[in-house]
Design an enzyme around this catalytic site. Structure first.
Site, PDB file in Angstrom:
ATOM      1  N   TYR A 156       0.843  -1.205   0.000  1.00 35.20           N
ATOM      2  CA  TYR A 156       0.000   0.000   0.000  1.00 35.20           C
ATOM      3  C   TYR A 156       0.880   1.258   0.000  1.00 35.20           C
ATOM      4  O   TYR A 156       0.679   2.168  -0.817  1.00 35.20           O
ATOM      5  CB  TYR A 156      -0.908  -0.040   1.231  1.00 35.20           C
ATOM      6  CG  TYR A 156      -1.926   1.075   1.336  1.00 35.20           C
ATOM      7  CD1 TYR A 156      -2.858   1.297   0.330  1.00 35.20           C
ATOM      8  CD2 TYR A 156      -1.976   1.892   2.468  1.00 35.20           C
ATOM      9  CE1 TYR A 156      -3.804   2.310   0.441  1.00 35.20           C
ATOM     10  CE2 TYR A 156      -2.922   2.895   2.589  1.00 35.20           C
ATOM     11  CZ  TYR A 156      -3.837   3.112   1.577  1.00 35.20           C
ATOM     12  OH  TYR A 156      -4.770   4.113   1.690  1.00 35.20           O
TER      13      TYR A 156
HETATM   14  N1  LIG Z   1     -10.199   5.259   4.714  1.00 37.55           N
HETATM   15  C1  LIG Z   1      -8.988   5.622   5.099  1.00 37.55           C
HETATM   16  O1  LIG Z   1      -8.639   5.522   6.301  1.00 37.55           O
HETATM   17  C2  LIG Z   1      -8.020   6.206   4.107  1.00 37.55           C
HETATM   18  C3  LIG Z   1      -6.849   6.783   4.588  1.00 37.55           C
HETATM   19  C4  LIG Z   1      -5.934   7.280   3.672  1.00 37.55           C
HETATM   20  C5  LIG Z   1      -6.192   7.227   2.318  1.00 37.55           C
HETATM   21  N2  LIG Z   1      -7.354   6.643   1.865  1.00 37.55           N
HETATM   22  C6  LIG Z   1      -7.565   6.566   0.415  1.00 37.55           C
HETATM   23  O2  LIG Z   1      -8.822   7.122   0.103  1.00 37.55           O
HETATM   24  C7  LIG Z   1      -9.270   6.595  -1.149  1.00 37.55           C
HETATM   25  C8  LIG Z   1     -10.765   6.272  -1.066  1.00 37.55           C
HETATM   26  O3  LIG Z   1     -10.940   5.188  -0.180  1.00 37.55           O
HETATM   27  P1  LIG Z   1     -12.068   5.146   0.933  1.00 37.55           P
HETATM   28  O4  LIG Z   1     -11.399   5.187   2.244  1.00 37.55           O
HETATM   29  O5  LIG Z   1     -13.143   6.111   0.639  1.00 37.55           O
HETATM   30  O6  LIG Z   1     -12.573   3.621   0.774  1.00 37.55           O
HETATM   31  P2  LIG Z   1     -13.797   2.975  -0.012  1.00 37.55           P
HETATM   32  O7  LIG Z   1     -15.076   3.456   0.542  1.00 37.55           O
HETATM   33  O8  LIG Z   1     -13.507   1.516   0.004  1.00 37.55           O
HETATM   34  O9  LIG Z   1     -13.634   3.556  -1.490  1.00 37.55           O
HETATM   35  C9  LIG Z   1     -12.871   2.958  -2.490  1.00 37.55           C
HETATM   36  C10 LIG Z   1     -13.502   3.300  -3.817  1.00 37.55           C
HETATM   37  O10 LIG Z   1     -12.672   2.748  -4.865  1.00 37.55           O
HETATM   38  C11 LIG Z   1     -13.543   2.106  -5.813  1.00 37.55           C
HETATM   39  N3  LIG Z   1     -12.828   1.052  -6.524  1.00 37.55           N
HETATM   40  C12 LIG Z   1     -12.201  -0.027  -5.994  1.00 37.55           C
HETATM   41  N4  LIG Z   1     -11.689  -0.793  -6.969  1.00 37.55           N
HETATM   42  C13 LIG Z   1     -12.013  -0.185  -8.144  1.00 37.55           C
HETATM   43  C14 LIG Z   1     -11.770  -0.506  -9.502  1.00 37.55           C
HETATM   44  N5  LIG Z   1     -11.080  -1.601  -9.867  1.00 37.55           N
HETATM   45  N6  LIG Z   1     -12.241   0.326 -10.453  1.00 37.55           N
HETATM   46  C15 LIG Z   1     -12.937   1.443 -10.107  1.00 37.55           C
HETATM   47  N7  LIG Z   1     -13.180   1.804  -8.830  1.00 37.55           N
HETATM   48  C16 LIG Z   1     -12.722   0.991  -7.868  1.00 37.55           C
HETATM   49  C17 LIG Z   1     -14.694   1.561  -4.975  1.00 37.55           C
HETATM   50  O11 LIG Z   1     -15.875   1.421  -5.740  1.00 37.55           O
HETATM   51  P3  LIG Z   1     -16.406   0.059  -6.411  1.00 37.55           P
HETATM   52  O12 LIG Z   1     -16.169  -1.047  -5.437  1.00 37.55           O
HETATM   53  O13 LIG Z   1     -17.854   0.347  -6.658  1.00 37.55           O
HETATM   54  O14 LIG Z   1     -15.620  -0.086  -7.674  1.00 37.55           O
HETATM   55  C18 LIG Z   1     -14.898   2.692  -3.976  1.00 37.55           C
HETATM   56  O15 LIG Z   1     -15.761   3.669  -4.514  1.00 37.55           O
HETATM   57  C19 LIG Z   1      -8.379   5.388  -1.459  1.00 37.55           C
HETATM   58  O16 LIG Z   1      -7.459   5.712  -2.468  1.00 37.55           O
HETATM   59  C20 LIG Z   1      -7.641   5.159  -0.137  1.00 37.55           C
HETATM   60  O17 LIG Z   1      -6.369   4.584  -0.328  1.00 37.55           O
HETATM   61  C21 LIG Z   1      -8.285   6.153   2.732  1.00 37.55           C
END
Ligand SMILES: NC(=O)c1ccc[n+]([C@@H]2O[C@H](COP(=O)([O-])OP(=O)(O)OC[C@H]3O[C@@H](n4cnc5c(N)ncnc54)[C@H](OP(=O)(O)O)[C@@H]3O)[C@@H](O)[C@H]2O)c1
Length: 267
Positions: A156
């Site tokens: 990651y």
């Molecule tokens: N949550 C945290 O603590 C945190 C912290 C730091 C950074 N982030 C970053 O924030 C970003 C958003 O994540 P989140 O926390 O909001 O989690 P999340 O709710 O799991 O969102 C991830 C999104 O990515 C989409 N996705 C996954 N695989 C995909 C694919 N092959 N093609 C197109 N879309 C895809 C998912 O939609 P579908 O499944 O519908 O495709 C979902 O909308 C990520 O890049 C993550 O690394 C999160």
């Protein structure tokens, strides 16, 4: 950068930070274009935005790891003649586990979505940004774990670090086209990330929310501010701020702090 009447394409818009970003920016008068794999979730968010703003956002169901789906996103903008002002590369997965236990497929899958899919999609959409008048922007959603490698998160961390330095290169290259790039490093956020990511053997993670995590709305509102202010890099909490400064000023101290926080119990 002003958001009113700007088209903002958000990857990973079906949940979490991407969903919150779509809702906040639409309330601010922007026109979000939502993409992710789950069509039903995109349709629900489209309806919710329509009810609160009377604007019907475009939705493009697509798996951005697939070339034909990335081409579908490009064709959608081209066929509907939609100018692109802002591209938010938010779709991502996490992967947890000691490196010695990580299946190599887990590393490739993580790099594929978090880095290569964003790079390839950007390559297809860059001409749209270039031909739009005024200031344009690409935002890459990273993590403090991309600022300094975290134990048990090597895949990651590496995938997000790659995205960050790629953004830095583009920021300088694309100045001629008035395209800014922003890196956004949210701290722990209450989303599905920990129940949709990958465990060391490639199975789906089942982890509880991290302590002291904030809401996706809070993360998205700070992301919006970073876009408006065209910030090179932004984070949402003290941990991100500490990692950012200590990685250069005192890396040995930073490593002690990270080990104390993340490696208390064996993986
Ligand atoms: N949550 C945290 O603590 C945190 C912290 C730091 C950074 N982030 C970053 O924030 C970003 C958003 O994540 P989140 O926390 O909001 O989690 P999340 O709710 O799991 O969102 C991830 C999104 O990515 C989409 N996705 C996954 N695989 C995909 C694919 N092959 N093609 C197109 N879309 C895809 C998912 O939609 P579908 O499944 O519908 O495709 C979902 O909308 C990520 O890049 C993550 O690394 C999160």
């Amino acid at each position: 950068m002003k958001l009113k009447d700007k088209n903002i394409l958000i990857t990973g818009a079906s949940s979490g930070i991407g969903e919150a970003l779509a809702k906040i920016t639409s309330r601010m008068g922007a026109r979000p274009i939502l993409t992710a794999r789950r069509k039903s979730r995109l349709e629900r968010i489209q309806n919710e935005i329509l009810q609160t703003t009377s604007f019907r956002p475009e939705i493009i169901p697509a798996d951005i790891c697939k070339g034909k789906d990335r081409a579908k996103i490009q064709a959608h903008l081209k066929n509907k003649n939609i100018p692109l002002h802002i591209l938010v590369l938010n779709a991502g997965i996490t992967a947890h586990g000691l490196f010695e236990k990580l299946d190599m497929k887990v590393i490739r899958k993580t790099m594929e979505l978090n880095f290569f899919a964003s790079v390839e999609l950007t390559s297809l959409l860059l001409p749209f940004l270039q031909k739009t008048q005024g200031t344009k922007l690409i935002s890459f959603v990273s993590t403090p774990s991309g600022l300094y490698g975290i134990p048990e998160r090597s895949a990651y961390s590496a995938s997000k670090a790659a995205g960050q330095v790629w953004m830095e290169s583009l920021r300088m290259e694309l100045k001629k086209d008035s395209i800014r790039t922003c890196i956004f490093c949210p701290g722990y956020t209450q989303t599905n990330l920990r129940t949709s990511g990958l465990a060391a053997d490639g199975s789906i993670l089942k982890e509880e929310q991290a302590k002291n995590s904030h809401t996706p709305e809070k993360a998205a509102s700070i992301l919006v501010r970073s876009i408006i202010k065209e910030k090179r890099i932004a984070t949402t909490n003290l941990s991100g701020f500490i990692v950012y400064w200590l990685r250069t000023l005192a890396p040995a101290l930073l490593e002690k702090m990270i080990i104390a926080k993340t490696m208390k119990k064996p993986c």
